[in-house]
Design a protein around this motif. Sequence first.
Motif, PDB file in Angstrom:
ATOM      1  N   PHE A 171       0.822  -1.217   0.000  1.00  0.00           N
ATOM      2  CA  PHE A 171       0.000   0.000   0.000  1.00  0.00           C
ATOM      3  C   PHE A 171       0.855   1.266   0.000  1.00  0.00           C
ATOM      4  O   PHE A 171       0.524   2.245  -0.660  1.00  0.00           O
ATOM      5  N   LEU A 172       1.950   1.253   0.745  1.00  0.00           N
ATOM      6  CA  LEU A 172       2.825   2.428   0.787  1.00  0.00           C
ATOM      7  C   LEU A 172       3.542   2.657  -0.536  1.00  0.00           C
ATOM      8  O   LEU A 172       3.782   3.796  -0.933  1.00  0.00           O
ATOM      9  N   LEU A 173       3.907   1.580  -1.222  1.00  0.00           N
ATOM     10  CA  LEU A 173       4.610   1.704  -2.498  1.00  0.00           C
ATOM     11  C   LEU A 173       3.676   1.979  -3.670  1.00  0.00           C
ATOM     12  O   LEU A 173       4.137   2.310  -4.764  1.00  0.00           O
ATOM     13  N   ASN A 174       2.374   1.818  -3.460  1.00  0.00           N
ATOM     14  CA  ASN A 174       1.383   2.065  -4.501  1.00  0.00           C
ATOM     15  C   ASN A 174       0.317   3.032  -3.981  1.00  0.00           C
ATOM     16  O   ASN A 174      -0.824   2.641  -3.738  1.00  0.00           O
ATOM     17  N   PRO A 175       0.671   4.317  -3.832  1.00  0.00           N
ATOM     18  CA  PRO A 175      -0.289   5.263  -3.246  1.00  0.00           C
ATOM     19  C   PRO A 175      -1.524   5.486  -4.111  1.00  0.00           C
ATOM     20  O   PRO A 175      -2.597   5.786  -3.597  1.00  0.00           O
ATOM     21  N   ASN A 176      -1.394   5.338  -5.414  1.00  0.00           N
ATOM     22  CA  ASN A 176      -2.537   5.510  -6.318  1.00  0.00           C
ATOM     23  C   ASN A 176      -3.030   4.147  -6.781  1.00  0.00           C
ATOM     24  O   ASN A 176      -3.203   3.903  -7.974  1.00  0.00           O
ATOM     25  N   LEU A 177      -3.277   3.286  -5.847  1.00  0.00           N
ATOM     26  CA  LEU A 177      -3.687   1.917  -6.139  1.00  0.00           C
ATOM     27  C   LEU A 177      -5.044   1.907  -6.828  1.00  0.00           C
ATOM     28  O   LEU A 177      -5.994   2.546  -6.389  1.00  0.00           O
TER      29      LEU A 177
END
Length: 115
Positions: A37-43
Amino acid sequence: MVTNITNFGRSGLSDWLMQRISAVILLAYTLFMVGFFLLNPNLDYAAWSALFQCTLMRIFSLLALLSLAAHAWIGLWTVSTDYMKATGVRLVFQAVVALGLFAYVVWGVQVLWGA
């Protein structure tokens, strides 16, 4: 001699060990998901779907689900036998917990491996 129903005749050491192993697996899964989740903020749905299309992620998720069920069963069985002195109440509680955990595992398998 006290027998432990959670492991069908083995010592309480195996329950203790299963609690610790399942806790480590759950910690690893939680850290992985938080990192994702932290590495993909615009999930978006495409990225989320791609993550769970990977067989290793499905296996890891299934392992986490089974670990959660085992951890919860051992913990709730221990608490219920320690604090619920009425046998009927304890058996009903344990049956409801077992049924709920079974339903969650079946549902989780369907979600992970279903069409």
